[in-house]
Design a protein around this motif. Sequence first.
Motif, PDB file in Angstrom:
ATOM      1  N   SER A  44       0.173  -9.931   3.024  1.00 36.86           N
ATOM      2  CA  SER A  44      -0.782  -9.281   3.924  1.00 36.86           C
ATOM      3  C   SER A  44      -1.344 -10.287   4.916  1.00 36.86           C
ATOM      4  O   SER A  44      -1.395 -11.500   4.656  1.00 36.86           O
ATOM      5  CB  SER A  44      -1.920  -8.632   3.137  1.00 36.86           C
ATOM      6  OG  SER A  44      -2.659  -9.598   2.425  1.00 36.86           O
ATOM      7  N   MET A  84     -11.899  -2.111   0.051  1.00 34.31           N
ATOM      8  CA  MET A  84     -10.684  -2.078   0.862  1.00 34.31           C
ATOM      9  C   MET A  84     -10.096  -0.675   0.844  1.00 34.31           C
ATOM     10  O   MET A  84      -9.875  -0.096  -0.227  1.00 34.31           O
ATOM     11  CB  MET A  84      -9.648  -3.073   0.329  1.00 34.31           C
ATOM     12  CG  MET A  84      -8.303  -3.030   1.037  1.00 34.31           C
ATOM     13  SD  MET A  84      -8.373  -3.755   2.685  1.00 34.31           S
ATOM     14  CE  MET A  84      -8.502  -5.502   2.271  1.00 34.31           C
ATOM     15  N   GLN A 125      -6.754   1.422   2.056  1.00 36.53           N
ATOM     16  CA  GLN A 125      -5.374   1.181   2.487  1.00 36.53           C
ATOM     17  C   GLN A 125      -4.686   2.518   2.731  1.00 36.53           C
ATOM     18  O   GLN A 125      -4.735   3.413   1.885  1.00 36.53           O
ATOM     19  CB  GLN A 125      -4.626   0.379   1.420  1.00 36.53           C
ATOM     20  CG  GLN A 125      -3.287  -0.164   1.870  1.00 36.53           C
ATOM     21  CD  GLN A 125      -2.696  -1.098   0.818  1.00 36.53           C
ATOM     22  OE1 GLN A 125      -2.032  -0.642  -0.105  1.00 36.53           O
ATOM     23  NE2 GLN A 125      -2.932  -2.397   0.970  1.00 36.53           N
ATOM     24  N   ASP A 158      -4.701  -1.828   6.390  1.00 33.92           N
ATOM     25  CA  ASP A 158      -5.846  -2.218   5.568  1.00 33.92           C
ATOM     26  C   ASP A 158      -7.123  -2.225   6.401  1.00 33.92           C
ATOM     27  O   ASP A 158      -7.150  -2.798   7.502  1.00 33.92           O
ATOM     28  CB  ASP A 158      -5.642  -3.618   4.977  1.00 33.92           C
ATOM     29  CG  ASP A 158      -4.437  -3.700   4.060  1.00 33.92           C
ATOM     30  OD1 ASP A 158      -4.066  -2.656   3.493  1.00 33.92           O
ATOM     31  OD2 ASP A 158      -3.875  -4.802   3.924  1.00 33.92           O
ATOM     32  N   SER A 202      -0.457  -4.796   5.244  1.00 35.38           N
ATOM     33  CA  SER A 202       0.138  -5.257   3.995  1.00 35.38           C
ATOM     34  C   SER A 202       1.604  -4.824   3.947  1.00 35.38           C
ATOM     35  O   SER A 202       1.941  -3.698   4.326  1.00 35.38           O
ATOM     36  CB  SER A 202      -0.599  -4.688   2.779  1.00 35.38           C
ATOM     37  OG  SER A 202      -1.848  -5.319   2.597  1.00 35.38           O
TER      38      SER A 202
END
Length: 297
Positions: free
Chosen positions: A51, A235, A237, A249, A289
């Motif tokens: 990432s 986070m 995603q 992300d 990512s």
Amino acid sequence: MKKIKNNIQHSLYLGFISTLFLAACSNPRYINSPSVHNAAFFRQQGDFKLSAAAAGDPTGLIEEDNGRERSYGFDGQAAVAVTDHFMLTAGGMYRSERDKYNNDDLDNGTTPIKVDYTRSMFELGAGFFTPMGRSQKTYFNGVFGVGFGKMQSNDQANPVNTIRNRNFDADLMKYYFHPSFNMFFNDYIRMSVAPRFSILKLNNIRTNYLEVEENLLGYADARERAFGVFEPSIMLQTGFRNNDWLKLDFGLNFASDPFTLRSIDDDDRVYPKHYNVQSRNMLISVGLSFYPMGNRR
């Protein structure tokens, strides 16, 4: 006797000057900035991710008359599932920061100053991951790690002159425990909530601040103590249909100001003591990512 007398006079002088300085407000100095959460959404052996993210403080995007002008940087990270429950992680970060103040807190004057920082750190960790519940929609990760880095700061008049110029450089070491709760809502949306508990120590300090100035700003504490820092992150995603290997992300990364636990005289209790040195408290991150093995189940 003469030497003792001189030492007493020196101590009284420093105490008097420190009192004068402390009577005025000092502008904050920063020894820490949160890193982007290394969220590893793993389910089985062989899962692997890379990432990269840009991080910044949104309040620093607009220059203010007295305060932060900028605080931004980037993070790169990797993680691999060595077995169905054991994982390894690695990460690196870089930060560039600037604060501007209308007054010089070192001489209690009205000269504008600016303080520039650069920080870098490389981290290595090892831990485990395991599903929570029968649905296996939520996984718990626990990672222990250590980070090595450097910080440099330049504290000078604005506009710059050769008279008012101070530097503070140090090597950084950080030990941390990084638990996280990773939630798989569906094939395209995931979220990770991660408290992180860190111990930060500054080593090999190199500076031209005077002793009384270090006491005023809080840097003197960094010579003697390791600091505790609480660094939670969230986070989110998201992915794309037919592209299991690529994710977007979005992160909120926080950090408390440094603290430690000290004993109270004649008492067994302990309490958190906060210091003049501070931490950047929040960074927003946006990144990508890459999962070379795809979103395997």
